[in-house]
Design an enzyme around this catalytic site. Structure first.
Site, mmCIF file in Angstrom:
data_model
loop_
_atom_site.group_PDB
_atom_site.id
_atom_site.type_symbol
_atom_site.label_atom_id
_atom_site.label_comp_id
_atom_site.label_asym_id
_atom_site.label_seq_id
_atom_site.Cartn_x
_atom_site.Cartn_y
_atom_site.Cartn_z
ATOM 1 N N CYS A 1 -6.614 -10.080 7.318
ATOM 2 C CA CYS A 1 -6.677 -11.166 6.343
ATOM 3 C C CYS A 1 -6.599 -12.494 7.076
ATOM 4 O O CYS A 1 -5.838 -12.638 8.026
ATOM 5 C CB CYS A 1 -5.481 -10.995 5.421
ATOM 6 S SG CYS A 1 -5.084 -12.437 4.485
ATOM 7 N N GLY B 1 -1.928 -9.437 5.498
ATOM 8 C CA GLY B 1 -2.765 -8.299 5.894
ATOM 9 C C GLY B 1 -3.295 -8.403 7.318
ATOM 10 O O GLY B 1 -3.530 -9.509 7.829
ATOM 11 N N GLY C 1 -1.605 -13.003 2.141
ATOM 12 C CA GLY C 1 -1.804 -13.445 3.521
ATOM 13 C C GLY C 1 -1.284 -12.578 4.655
ATOM 14 O O GLY C 1 -1.631 -12.833 5.796
HETATM 15 P P1 5GP Z 1 -2.625 -4.264 6.171
HETATM 16 O O1 5GP Z 1 -1.864 -3.030 5.811
HETATM 17 O O2 5GP Z 1 -3.916 -3.976 6.839
HETATM 18 O O3 5GP Z 1 -1.780 -5.251 6.943
HETATM 19 O O4 5GP Z 1 -2.940 -5.018 4.795
HETATM 20 C C1 5GP Z 1 -3.704 -4.425 3.773
HETATM 21 C C2 5GP Z 1 -3.877 -5.426 2.654
HETATM 22 O O5 5GP Z 1 -4.562 -6.603 3.093
HETATM 23 C C3 5GP Z 1 -4.713 -4.953 1.493
HETATM 24 O O6 5GP Z 1 -4.069 -4.040 0.653
HETATM 25 C C4 5GP Z 1 -5.071 -6.249 0.801
HETATM 26 O O7 5GP Z 1 -4.048 -6.703 -0.043
HETATM 27 C C5 5GP Z 1 -5.162 -7.224 1.967
HETATM 28 N N1 5GP Z 1 -6.558 -7.531 2.303
HETATM 29 C C6 5GP Z 1 -7.566 -6.665 2.548
HETATM 30 N N2 5GP Z 1 -8.706 -7.319 2.856
HETATM 31 C C7 5GP Z 1 -8.417 -8.615 2.808
HETATM 32 C C8 5GP Z 1 -9.195 -9.814 3.007
HETATM 33 O O8 5GP Z 1 -10.378 -9.806 3.352
HETATM 34 N N3 5GP Z 1 -8.549 -10.987 2.806
HETATM 35 C C9 5GP Z 1 -7.237 -11.039 2.435
HETATM 36 N N4 5GP Z 1 -6.685 -12.235 2.217
HETATM 37 N N5 5GP Z 1 -6.475 -9.950 2.274
HETATM 38 C C10 5GP Z 1 -7.057 -8.758 2.444
#
Ligand code: 5GP
Length: 347
Positions: free
Chosen positions: A182, A179, A177
């Site tokens: 996300c 991300g 959660g």
């Molecule tokens: P960020 O660095 O952008 O905060 O987080 C990256 C991570 O978000 C990814 O490695 C993956 O675990 C998660 N993530 C990517 N796409 C999605 C999505 O569509 N839904 C959710 N729940 N998590 C995502």
């Protein structure tokens, strides 16, 4: 129903307290780490940062760029087999995870690639690492790939971290959660504050001589340093690496002084409508999209961003007197700030 009342922390809820130290310069610190992996006994050393296996950031050009500073990439799942075979012959592939999801086609493609080139590191990636089926998948991957480093996730609690390590993972990926694109927390109400998840999963993993990768929720270099401080062995980044030349994303331009200049890049969650329309022919009826689509600023080559991140990590180490990245958790004292203080002390 049960309520846990112990406060849980996100990166924004803490700061790292400075400590007296004999270090006088950022150049006196070493941001690389060496690891021996639990199941393979294989050694790796470098800067433990991983580009997320999202189709915008987990790219072959990103893998080459990050390998240049000793960092890593988890490739996205959508490259054709021939591209993967060619890439896994390159030196940069030593720092690269091959990503596999749950579907049959992923496994068939992996078997095909593996017959032609060695694949030293695998990322088994599912949104919910709590299912029995996933634990079985990790065990099967371990059995079939005894020499490969296996990273598996995602989970957010110590019990499941242990279960995945015992099933055959070397590194457990932590985060449900947090991300940047996300929407799981909003759509399902499920999640766990990321810093606490990292602290608790790292503690469980280190007891078994495994490692964890903090995945998601880092928006500035200071979040990455907090993840290391909390015990993360690796940190995975999506949003912070989006918008660069090494990404495979749609670039939006603007006309300025009669010239078209890049201004932003489209970035989306891998379970967003955008991704599902692109790869799965739409959002299946029984599920909702758990990701969103945003535009991030265009930022040119990733090199400058990497330097900024590495500079932030080095500087944090001089503030707390850690010569080596490995010493960071031992030298870290978090102080709670803002909202969390109100929760704890009723302010
Ligand atoms: P960020 O660095 O952008 O905060 O987080 C990256 C991570 O978000 C990814 O490695 C993956 O675990 C998660 N993530 C990517 N796409 C999605 C999505 O569509 N839904 C959710 N729940 N998590 C995502």
């Amino acid at each position: 129903m049960r309520i846990e009342t112990e406060p849980k922390l996100d990166f924004k809820d803490v700061l790292i307290r400075p400590k007296r130290s004999t270090l006088s310069s950022r150049s006196a610190v070493d941001i690389n780490r060496g690891f021996r992996f639990l199941h393979t006994g294989r050694d790796w050393s470098g800067f433990p940062l991983i580009a997320a296996n999202m189709d915008v950031t987990g790219t072959i050009p990103m893998a080459r760029a990050l390998a240049g500073v000793g960092a890593m990439v988890a490739l996205h799942k959508y490259y054709p087999a021939e591209h993967l075979v060619a890439f896994f012959r390159e030196e940069a592939s030593r720092n690269t995870f091959y990503t596999i999801g749950t579907n049959e086609a992923d496994w068939e493609k992996f078997a095909h690639v593996k017959r032609q080139v060695p694949v030293p590191m695998i990322c088994l990636d599912v949104a919910n690492g709590y299912t029995e089926r996933f634990v079985e998948m990790v065990a099967q991957a371990r059995e079939q790939n005894p020499d490969a480093v296996i990273m598996a996730g995602n989970v957010v609690t110590g019990d499941m971290t242990e279960a995945l390590l015992l099933a055959g993972a070397d590194i457990v990926k932590v985060g449900i959660g947090p991300g940047s694109v996300c929407t799981t927390r909003k759509m399902t109400g499920v999640g766990y504050p990321q810093l606490s998840a990292v602290i608790e999963c790292a503690d469980a993993a280190h007891g078994l001589k495994g490692q964890v990768c903090a995945d998601g929720g880092c928006t500035v270099p200071g979040d990455i340093t907090k993840a290391y401080g909390g015990g993360a062995d690796f940190v995975m980044l999506g949003g912070m690496l989006a918008g660069h030349d090494e990404c495979e994303g749609e670039i939006r331009t603007e006309t300025r002084d009669g010239r078209e200049v890049p201004v932003s890049m489209v970035f989306y969650g891998m379970s967003s409508d955008t991704a599902m329309n692109k790869y799965a022919g739409g959002v299946a009826k029984y599920r909702a999209s758990e990701g969103k689509t945003v535009e991030v600023p265009y930022r040119g080559p990733v090199e400058a961003t990497l330097q900024e991140i590495m500079g932030g990590v080095r500087s944090m180490m001089t503030y707390i007197g850690a010569t080596r990245l490995k010493e960071v958790p031992k030298r870290t004292t978090f102080v709670m700030v803002g909202a969390q203080l109100n929760t704890v002390f009723g302010g």
